[in-house]
Design a protein around this motif. Structure first.
Motif, short mmCIF file in Angstrom:
data_model
loop_
_atom_site.label_atom_id
_atom_site.label_comp_id
_atom_site.label_asym_id
_atom_site.label_seq_id
_atom_site.Cartn_x
_atom_site.Cartn_y
_atom_site.Cartn_z
N PHE A 36 64.78 65.17 45.08
CA PHE A 36 64.14 66.45 44.73
C PHE A 36 64.52 67.55 45.72
O PHE A 36 64.84 68.67 45.32
N LEU A 37 64.48 67.22 47.02
CA LEU A 37 64.86 68.21 48.03
C LEU A 37 66.32 68.63 47.87
O LEU A 37 66.65 69.82 47.99
N ALA A 38 67.19 67.67 47.60
CA ALA A 38 68.62 67.99 47.45
C ALA A 38 68.86 68.93 46.28
O ALA A 38 69.75 69.80 46.34
N LEU A 39 68.07 68.78 45.21
CA LEU A 39 68.26 69.63 44.03
C LEU A 39 67.53 70.96 44.14
O LEU A 39 68.03 71.99 43.69
N ALA A 40 66.34 70.93 44.72
CA ALA A 40 65.50 72.13 44.71
C ALA A 40 65.71 73.02 45.94
O ALA A 40 65.54 74.24 45.85
N LEU A 41 66.06 72.41 47.07
CA LEU A 41 66.14 73.19 48.31
C LEU A 41 67.15 74.33 48.25
O LEU A 41 66.84 75.44 48.70
N PRO A 42 68.37 74.14 47.73
CA PRO A 42 69.28 75.29 47.65
C PRO A 42 68.72 76.45 46.84
O PRO A 42 68.85 77.62 47.22
N ASN A 43 68.07 76.14 45.71
CA ASN A 43 67.47 77.21 44.91
C ASN A 43 66.32 77.89 45.65
O ASN A 43 66.18 79.12 45.59
N LEU A 44 65.51 77.10 46.33
CA LEU A 44 64.40 77.68 47.09
C LEU A 44 64.91 78.58 48.21
O LEU A 44 64.32 79.63 48.48
N ILE A 45 65.99 78.17 48.85
CA ILE A 45 66.57 79.00 49.91
C ILE A 45 67.10 80.31 49.34
O ILE A 45 66.88 81.40 49.90
N LEU A 46 67.79 80.24 48.20
CA LEU A 46 68.31 81.45 47.58
C LEU A 46 67.18 82.40 47.16
O LEU A 46 67.27 83.61 47.35
N ILE A 47 66.11 81.84 46.59
CA ILE A 47 64.97 82.67 46.20
C ILE A 47 64.33 83.32 47.42
O ILE A 47 63.97 84.51 47.40
N ALA A 48 64.19 82.54 48.50
CA ALA A 48 63.57 83.08 49.70
C ALA A 48 64.42 84.19 50.32
O ALA A 48 63.89 85.22 50.77
N VAL A 49 65.74 84.01 50.31
CA VAL A 49 66.63 84.98 50.96
C VAL A 49 66.81 86.24 50.12
O VAL A 49 66.78 87.36 50.64
N PHE A 50 66.99 86.07 48.82
CA PHE A 50 67.35 87.21 47.97
C PHE A 50 66.17 87.78 47.17
O PHE A 50 66.35 88.79 46.49
N THR A 51 64.99 87.17 47.24
CA THR A 51 63.83 87.71 46.52
C THR A 51 62.70 88.04 47.47
O THR A 51 62.26 89.19 47.55
N TYR A 52 62.20 87.04 48.19
CA TYR A 52 61.03 87.27 49.02
C TYR A 52 61.35 88.03 50.30
O TYR A 52 60.54 88.86 50.75
N ARG A 53 62.50 87.77 50.89
CA ARG A 53 62.85 88.53 52.10
C ARG A 53 62.99 90.02 51.81
O ARG A 53 62.43 90.85 52.54
N PRO A 54 63.73 90.45 50.75
CA PRO A 54 63.76 91.88 50.44
C PRO A 54 62.39 92.45 50.09
O PRO A 54 62.09 93.60 50.40
N LEU A 55 61.56 91.63 49.42
CA LEU A 55 60.22 92.10 49.06
C LEU A 55 59.41 92.44 50.30
O LEU A 55 58.83 93.54 50.41
N PHE A 56 59.35 91.52 51.24
CA PHE A 56 58.56 91.77 52.46
C PHE A 56 59.20 92.85 53.33
O PHE A 56 58.48 93.61 53.99
N ALA A 57 60.52 92.93 53.32
CA ALA A 57 61.19 94.00 54.06
C ALA A 57 60.85 95.37 53.46
O ALA A 57 60.63 96.34 54.18
N ASN A 58 60.80 95.44 52.12
CA ASN A 58 60.45 96.70 51.46
C ASN A 58 59.02 97.12 51.78
O ASN A 58 58.74 98.30 51.98
N ILE A 59 58.11 96.13 51.82
CA ILE A 59 56.74 96.44 52.19
C ILE A 59 56.69 96.98 53.63
O ILE A 59 55.95 97.93 53.94
#
Length: 316
Positions: A36-59
């Protein structure tokens, strides 16, 4: 000692021994977790870097007095929000956003359902018609905007030529704010109508045929079957379209940017944020505050729909 007595003692001794607890993480469970980690972790990292990081930076940027391109910024707290809601632009921008969203969502869904009913008919040519209806949705918004600008141009546009041929002067679509907003809404509905139609068509084709046949045998007409059976059974499809089309309309940008570069009468929240940051103002912090307001509206609308609207959805 009899065999019966020995058997009873063995049974008693076995039951008196405490049962061994199974390990919390067995080998198979641990292996499944690693997969599960091998399959989900890359996607979770991409979401964190390209979605949540810009969101919190914008705030974070929304609390700064920062000019785009400047190396320094000053912390000002909620001043950008107070400036936006205290200005004359806030009612205009919020009103334009509300009108654009309500009309594009409502008209697209109603027309999409009607088109889906027509495409669901078993006649020749429906495959080509379905492709033709869905094609505008996958086209580039920039290309669609440029083509429709030629159609609406009051001087040499195709619509102006047709109106002159019947003795009517062409409206000044680009110069009058209400007409500019109407023009953009028409084009946006035309482009996204195919999406609603195809999703509704999939919902219509998944309706249980036996229920419809039973209603027809009981004497229910086509209109009665549609209102009493089809529409309630289509409520999951309607709920899905309501969420996706509202989110899409609130974030509509490309058509507005191409067809009305100055935003005269078409300045929605996302377009106002763009103009404040990349227009002649270069107010990056103020633009970030407007973006946060848009994010809050998107979040509230989605939560309200899931919390209250979904109660009326029939999944059976």
């Amino acid at each position: 000692m009899s065999e019966t007595t020995k058997a009873r003692r063995r049974s008693a001794s076995s039951t008196s021994q405490p049962e061994r607890k199974r390990p919390r993480f067995s080998g198979r469970t641990r292996r499944d977790f690693l997969v599960f980690l091998a399959l989900a972790l890359p996607n979770l990292i991409l979401i964190a870097v390209f979605t949540y990081r810009p969101l919190f930076a914008n705030i974070q940027y929304s609390f700064l007095d920062w000019t785009l391109g400047s190396k320094t910024a000053r912390y000002i707290g909620f001043e950008n929000y107070a400036t936006f809601f205290g200005s004359d632009d806030a009612p205009r921008v919020l009103g334009t956003t509300a009108v654009f969203t309500v009309l594009t969502v409502g008209v697209s869904m109603v027309l999409g359902l009607l088109v889906a009913l027509a495409l669901n008919a078993k006649v020749r040519g429906t495959t080509f018609a379905r492709s033709a209806v869905f094609a505008p949705y996958v086209l580039s918004g920039v290309g669609v905007g440029l083509v429709w600008m030629f159609i609406f141009d009051p001087g040499y546009g195709a619509l102006a030529w047709f109106l002159r041929s019947i003795g009517i002067a062409s409206p000044q679509w680009f110069n009058e704010p209400p007409l500019a907003l109407t023009m953009v809404i028409i084009v946006y509905v035309w482009k996204n109508l195919g999406y609603c139609a195809i999703v509704y068509l999939a919902g219509l084709q998944s309706l249980p045929a036996d229920v419809m046949e039973a209603a027809a045998l009981d004497g229910a007409g086509a209109g009665r079957r549609f209102l009493s059976i089809s529409l309630p059974l289509l409520s999951p499809t309607t709920f899905f379209l309501l969420i996706t089309t509202i989110l899409s309309s609130l974030q509509a940008f490309d058509l507005i940017r191409i067809m009305t570069p100055l935003g005269s009468g078409t300045s929605t929240l996302i377009y106002e944020a763009y103009m404040q940051a990349f227009g002649s103002y270069n107010r990056a912090g103020y633009s970030a505050a407007i973006s946060v307001v848009l994010f809050a509206i998107l979040l509230v609308v989605t939560v309200v729909q899931i919390r209250f609207v979904e109660r009326k959805v029939h999944y059976a």
